[in-house]
Design an enzyme around this catalytic site. Structure first.
Site, PDB file in Angstrom:
ATOM      1  N   ASP A  76      10.779  43.828  66.722  1.00 21.04           N
ATOM      2  CA  ASP A  76      11.626  42.773  66.174  1.00 21.04           C
ATOM      3  C   ASP A  76      12.838  43.334  65.427  1.00 21.04           C
ATOM      4  O   ASP A  76      13.901  42.710  65.418  1.00 21.04           O
ATOM      5  CB  ASP A  76      10.804  41.884  65.234  1.00 21.04           C
ATOM      6  CG  ASP A  76       9.899  40.925  66.001  1.00 21.04           C
ATOM      7  OD1 ASP A  76      10.266  40.545  67.132  1.00 21.04           O
ATOM      8  OD2 ASP A  76       8.838  40.559  65.475  1.00 21.04           O
ATOM      9  N   GLY A  77      12.705  44.517  64.812  1.00 23.75           N
ATOM     10  CA  GLY A  77      13.843  45.124  64.133  1.00 23.75           C
ATOM     11  C   GLY A  77      14.975  45.450  65.087  1.00 23.75           C
ATOM     12  O   GLY A  77      16.148  45.211  64.788  1.00 23.75           O
ATOM     13  N   ARG A  81      18.749  43.761  65.063  1.00 23.08           N
ATOM     14  CA  ARG A  81      20.010  44.519  65.047  1.00 23.08           C
ATOM     15  C   ARG A  81      20.865  44.169  66.258  1.00 23.08           C
ATOM     16  O   ARG A  81      22.086  44.025  66.158  1.00 23.08           O
ATOM     17  CB  ARG A  81      19.716  46.015  65.004  1.00 23.08           C
ATOM     18  CG  ARG A  81      19.156  46.499  63.670  1.00 23.08           C
ATOM     19  CD  ARG A  81      19.061  48.008  63.610  1.00 23.08           C
ATOM     20  NE  ARG A  81      18.062  48.538  64.518  1.00 23.08           N
ATOM     21  CZ  ARG A  81      16.770  48.692  64.204  1.00 23.08           C
ATOM     22  NH1 ARG A  81      16.337  48.336  63.015  1.00 23.08           N
ATOM     23  NH2 ARG A  81      15.918  49.204  65.075  1.00 23.08           N
ATOM     24  N   ASN A 150      17.518  35.929  60.916  1.00 26.96           N
ATOM     25  CA  ASN A 150      16.262  35.487  60.308  1.00 26.96           C
ATOM     26  C   ASN A 150      16.468  34.858  58.934  1.00 26.96           C
ATOM     27  O   ASN A 150      16.141  33.693  58.733  1.00 26.96           O
ATOM     28  CB  ASN A 150      15.284  36.663  60.172  1.00 26.96           C
ATOM     29  CG  ASN A 150      14.327  36.763  61.340  1.00 26.96           C
ATOM     30  OD1 ASN A 150      14.311  35.925  62.227  1.00 26.96           O
ATOM     31  ND2 ASN A 150      13.527  37.812  61.335  1.00 26.96           N
ATOM     32  N   ASP A 180      10.556  36.505  41.816  1.00 27.90           N
ATOM     33  CA  ASP A 180      10.873  37.782  42.472  1.00 27.90           C
ATOM     34  C   ASP A 180      12.090  37.647  43.375  1.00 27.90           C
ATOM     35  O   ASP A 180      12.703  38.654  43.752  1.00 27.90           O
ATOM     36  CB  ASP A 180       9.682  38.257  43.309  1.00 27.90           C
ATOM     37  CG  ASP A 180       8.569  38.845  42.458  1.00 27.90           C
ATOM     38  OD1 ASP A 180       8.785  39.027  41.246  1.00 27.90           O
ATOM     39  OD2 ASP A 180       7.482  39.103  42.994  1.00 27.90           O
ATOM     40  N   THR A 191       8.956  32.382  60.542  1.00 26.48           N
ATOM     41  CA  THR A 191       7.702  33.096  60.770  1.00 26.48           C
ATOM     42  C   THR A 191       7.755  34.535  60.257  1.00 26.48           C
ATOM     43  O   THR A 191       6.825  35.303  60.484  1.00 26.48           O
ATOM     44  CB  THR A 191       7.361  33.123  62.277  1.00 26.48           C
ATOM     45  OG1 THR A 191       8.490  33.619  63.003  1.00 26.48           O
ATOM     46  CG2 THR A 191       6.998  31.745  62.770  1.00 26.48           C
ATOM     47  N   ALA A 192       8.836  34.896  59.574  1.00 25.88           N
ATOM     48  CA  ALA A 192       8.976  36.259  59.060  1.00 25.88           C
ATOM     49  C   ALA A 192       8.672  36.274  57.562  1.00 25.88           C
ATOM     50  O   ALA A 192       7.611  35.857  57.131  1.00 25.88           O
ATOM     51  CB  ALA A 192      10.378  36.781  59.386  1.00 25.88           C
ATOM     52  N   ALA A 194       9.730  34.465  55.146  1.00 21.12           N
ATOM     53  CA  ALA A 194       9.532  33.144  54.544  1.00 21.12           C
ATOM     54  C   ALA A 194       8.087  32.673  54.668  1.00 21.12           C
ATOM     55  O   ALA A 194       7.521  32.092  53.739  1.00 21.12           O
ATOM     56  CB  ALA A 194      10.476  32.131  55.194  1.00 21.12           C
ATOM     57  N   SER A 196       5.431  34.616  54.903  1.00 21.71           N
ATOM     58  CA  SER A 196       4.638  35.444  53.993  1.00 21.71           C
ATOM     59  C   SER A 196       4.773  34.977  52.546  1.00 21.71           C
ATOM     60  O   SER A 196       3.858  35.166  51.742  1.00 21.71           O
ATOM     61  CB  SER A 196       5.074  36.908  54.097  1.00 21.71           C
ATOM     62  OG  SER A 196       4.878  37.405  55.401  1.00 21.71           O
TER      63      SER A 196
END
Length: 299
Positions: A76-77, A81, A150, A180, A191-192, A194, A196
């Site tokens: 996904d990274g 990019r 994202n 934080d 689903t990334a 957010a 978590s």
């Protein structure tokens, strides 16, 4: 899901910069495409490479022109990019997963023969995804602008301290708390980070923006789902703790007290190549390995 589109004539292949096996795979893809008269250029998917405006130029033996599709090889990274590049250039993006989850990718490496065959026949669909634009000011003349597929995060820059922020939507203050950080996410990014942080999963075709506080020190800190045309403002009030501005995981700036961050939908969407007939719920369950039977059947 399939539609007839023009088969690509010039393809830019971006790769994970540190995977030892990706070079051989990229050359295999390039060989198949070139054998079918498609011009191909292969580049490592580093931020330095993908920020080069000349990267989308693809040459063959007859001419040089701009790519008409990007294929990203990695997790996904790598897709994130590459999405920055493809979104800037208005090119469709096809992700091939070499990572663990590969939520943004369309296919796994074992599906490549079928994927390339369909690509050459123009048998694919293109799905438009919402993106974010951010404009930050530090009150002392410093200005930063960026873009994200994202999410945009305003996080505390010092782990031991709490960040004091306020949040406005369309000029109206809706919350203030110590936390934080605060995330603004697209439906794709729900689903990334957010998710978590306790945010809801949003279907990617939902036309909305998502705002999620991270570890806020308050009893009532619900995520907010806003209209896509909303302007979300996050103000930094901490005098002892600066904030870090982060776009798709990439640090952009350190913001002192008095800084403001404005986030809106971008006019530069990402276009993902789609070939699978799997529905979004099927993708969700498969990619996140959701135990759909629940805990009761495990007793």
């Amino acid at each position: 899901m399939s539609e007839l589109n023009a088969a690509p004539q010039r393809v830019l292949v971006t790769t994970h910069p540190f995977r030892e096996d990706v070079g051989e795979l990229a050359e295999s893809i390039a060989h198949t495409l070139r054998a079918n008269k498609v011009a191909v250029r292969i580049v490592p998917g580093t931020m330095a490479n993908l920020c080069d405006p000349g990267i989308i130029e693809v040459s063959d033996s007859h001419s040089t022109g701009k790519a008409d599709m990007v294929i990203a090889l990695g997790g996904d990274g790598t897709v994130l990019r590459s999405a920055s590049l493809s979104g800037e250039a208005g090119l469709p993006l096809l992700g091939i997963n070499l990572g663990k989850v590969g939520f943004l990718a369309e296919a796994e490496t074992g599906e490549l023969p079928t994927v390339l065959d369909r690509l050459l026949r123009g048998d694919f669909a293109v799905e438009e995804r919402t993106t974010l634009s951010v404009h930050a000011r530090d009150g002392k003349g410093g200005v930063w602008t960026s873009w994200a597929f994202n999410d945009i995060a305003v996080e505390k820059a010092e782990p031991a301290r709490m960040l004091e922020v306020y949040v406005e939507v369309d000029g109206t203050r809706v919350s203030r708390y110590g936390c934080d950080g605060v995330l603004c996410s697209t439906p794709t990014g729900s689903t990334a980070h957010a998710m978590s942080a306790g945010g809801p999963v949003m279907w990617p075709n939902v036309d909305a923006l998502l705002l999620v506080p991270v570890n806020a020190h308050a009893l009532f800190t619900k995520p907010l789902v806003t209209h896509p045309s909303a302007k979300i403002t996050i103000g930094v009030e901490s005098s002892l703790t600066p904030a870090a501005l982060i776009a798709d995981g990439k640090p952009m700036a350190t913001l002192p007290a008095g800084s403001t961050v404005d986030i809106t939908s971008s006019d530069r969407p990402v276009h993902l190549v789609r070939m699978s007939n799997r529905s979004y719920p099927q993708r969700l369950v498969s990619k996140l390995a959701i135990p759909v039977e629940g805990w009761r059947n495990n007793r």
